[in-house]
Design a protein around this motif. Structure first.
Motif, PDB file in Angstrom:
ATOM      1  N   ALA A 183       0.809  -1.211   0.000  1.00  0.00           N
ATOM      2  CA  ALA A 183       0.000   0.000   0.000  1.00  0.00           C
ATOM      3  C   ALA A 183       0.846   1.266   0.000  1.00  0.00           C
ATOM      4  CB  ALA A 183      -0.932   0.002   1.220  1.00  0.00           C
ATOM      5  N   LEU A 184       1.964   1.257   0.737  1.00  0.00           N
ATOM      6  CA  LEU A 184       2.729   2.486   0.915  1.00  0.00           C
ATOM      7  C   LEU A 184       3.699   2.791  -0.226  1.00  0.00           C
ATOM      8  CD1 LEU A 184       3.525   2.636   4.738  1.00  0.00           C
ATOM      9  CD2 LEU A 184       1.692   3.732   3.447  1.00  0.00           C
ATOM     10  N   ALA A 185       4.260   1.753  -0.873  1.00  0.00           N
ATOM     11  CA  ALA A 185       5.193   2.018  -1.970  1.00  0.00           C
ATOM     12  C   ALA A 185       4.547   2.835  -3.099  1.00  0.00           C
ATOM     13  CB  ALA A 185       5.769   0.708  -2.504  1.00  0.00           C
ATOM     14  N   PRO A 186       3.305   2.498  -3.532  1.00  0.00           N
ATOM     15  CA  PRO A 186       2.670   3.327  -4.567  1.00  0.00           C
ATOM     16  C   PRO A 186       2.411   4.763  -4.107  1.00  0.00           C
ATOM     17  CG  PRO A 186       1.583   1.195  -4.400  1.00  0.00           C
ATOM     18  CD  PRO A 186       2.499   1.309  -3.223  1.00  0.00           C
ATOM     19  N   VAL A 187       2.190   4.959  -2.806  1.00  0.00           N
ATOM     20  CA  VAL A 187       1.977   6.315  -2.296  1.00  0.00           C
ATOM     21  C   VAL A 187       3.217   7.169  -2.546  1.00  0.00           C
ATOM     22  CG1 VAL A 187       1.685   7.700  -0.207  1.00  0.00           C
ATOM     23  CG2 VAL A 187       0.269   5.664  -0.562  1.00  0.00           C
ATOM     24  N   LEU A 188       4.397   6.636  -2.215  1.00  0.00           N
ATOM     25  CA  LEU A 188       5.635   7.371  -2.448  1.00  0.00           C
ATOM     26  C   LEU A 188       5.861   7.598  -3.936  1.00  0.00           C
ATOM     27  CD1 LEU A 188       8.165   8.717  -1.427  1.00  0.00           C
ATOM     28  CD2 LEU A 188       9.287   6.466  -1.327  1.00  0.00           C
ATOM     29  N   THR A 189       5.520   6.601  -4.754  1.00  0.00           N
ATOM     30  CA  THR A 189       5.648   6.751  -6.204  1.00  0.00           C
ATOM     31  C   THR A 189       4.812   7.914  -6.710  1.00  0.00           C
ATOM     32  OG1 THR A 189       6.134   4.405  -6.585  1.00  0.00           O
ATOM     33  CG2 THR A 189       5.227   5.644  -8.431  1.00  0.00           C
ATOM     34  N   ILE A 190       3.577   8.016  -6.213  1.00  0.00           N
ATOM     35  CA  ILE A 190       2.683   9.096  -6.629  1.00  0.00           C
ATOM     36  C   ILE A 190       3.225  10.445  -6.177  1.00  0.00           C
ATOM     37  CG2 ILE A 190       0.406  10.110  -6.232  1.00  0.00           C
ATOM     38  CD1 ILE A 190      -0.754   7.311  -6.261  1.00  0.00           C
ATOM     39  N   VAL A 191       3.725  10.509  -4.945  1.00  0.00           N
ATOM     40  CA  VAL A 191       4.272  11.765  -4.420  1.00  0.00           C
ATOM     41  C   VAL A 191       5.470  12.212  -5.255  1.00  0.00           C
ATOM     42  CG1 VAL A 191       5.449  12.834  -2.459  1.00  0.00           C
ATOM     43  CG2 VAL A 191       3.441  11.380  -2.075  1.00  0.00           C
TER      44      VAL A 191
END
Length: 312
Positions: free
Chosen positions: A250-258
């Motif tokens: 869940a968190l890896a895509p969040v950083l990718t988007i940021v």
């Protein structure tokens, strides 16, 4: 927090960092230079040797059959899933494939609760559900795609989802039977290299000449991918699969988007924004629940085995 009992949080955080950056730039060689996905896989397989070298320093390679079994299963399901994913993306719409593939934590959580008898609190269940919903929301595209919504790619995508779910389970199982992180990662590296000829066959031979920037950029981004894979092994050996799998996915895509927002100046969609909120909330709930339980989840395979791809 007892020293070392929650060290999975550190390695999961490092994984999110490395895979988040990798995700933001991983498509550049293909989109910018038309570099074949199969060549990207081949370069990734060889970059695995870098963290494997550092991981093995000062550690003994476990030669037991059980170590080879779980290591090879984890490696082949992970690397094989990569190759299958390339095939699925060549036939089907990415906006349907990625949400399906990214549900692999469901497989891991189910296997861990049924086969490993891992206990999960009600608060953690809420976190898992929030994280899984976030994964799907983060995969919804902002635009439209007229590709067919059915075809052979659907079965391939399901196979990738199952393969990656099984891979995560085998990482945890290997640690529980006393296999050290370095050995598991070593077998994963071997597995990735074993499938290099398959990638060449799928590509139909060497590609046309590409500018030097294509393989160079691929190597840099795939080193991040490879090091992240080592952190994944280390996180699973120290934390429950029912918590680690949803948190990292869940968190890896969040950083990718940021990072994409900062570098490419692209705003996330409404669904993406909601996904970010759910991912952060779900991950916080799972970590808090694991901390509150006070139960050590460090497996025997992680004991006295703090490897690091940047040295000991």
């Amino acid at each position: 927090m007892k020293n070392g009992t929650r060290s999975w949080i550190l390695y999961a955080s490092l994984l999110v960092l490395f895979w988040g950056v990798w995700g933001a730039f991983s498509s550049e060689p293909n989109s910018r230079y038309g570099y074949p996905n199969e060549m990207i896989y081949i370069i990734w397989a060889f970059t695995m040797l870098i963290p494997a070298f550092f991981a093995m320093r000062g550690n003994t390679f476990d030669r037991r059959p059980v170590a080879a079994m779980y290591g090879l299963i984890a490696g082949l399901t992970g690397a094989g899933g990569q190759l299958l994913l390339f095939q699925a993306l060549s036939d089907g719409p990415a906006y349907l494939i990625f949400p399906l593939v990214s549900l692999s934590p469901v497989i891991t959580v189910l296997m861990a609760t049924v086969l490993l008898r891992e206990r999960i609190t009600r608060l953690a269940v809420v976190g898992v559900v929030a994280a899984l919903v976030a994964i799907v929301l983060l995969s919804i595209p902002s635009g439209s795609d007229d590709s067919d919504s059915h075809g052979p790619w659907l079965l391939i995508a399901i196979l990738v989802c199952v393969a990656w779910g099984v891979q995560a389970f085998c990482m945890r199982k290997a640690a529980l039977v006393g296999v050290n992180d370095a050995t598991t990662f070593g077998w994963m590296t071997i597995s990735g290299l074993l499938l290099v000829p398959v990638a060449f066959a799928l590509m139909g031979g060497l590609p046309d000449a590409a500018p030097w920037q294509a393989p160079a950029l691929t190597a840099v981004t795939q080193v991040l991918n490879a090091v992240g894979a080592l952190f994944l092994v280390m996180a699973f050996s120290r934390g429950k699969a029912t918590v680690v799998a949803p948190v990292t996915n869940a968190l890896a895509p969040v950083l990718t988007i940021v990072l994409s927002l900062a570098v490419y100046q692209t705003l996330p969609s409404v669904w993406g924004t909601l996904g970010i909120v759910l991912a952060l909330a779900g991950s916080t709930l799972m970590v808090y629940s694991d901390e509150k339980s006070g139960e050590s989840s460090v497996a025997p395979g992680a004991a006295d085995n703090d490897v690091s791809p940047v040295g000991r």
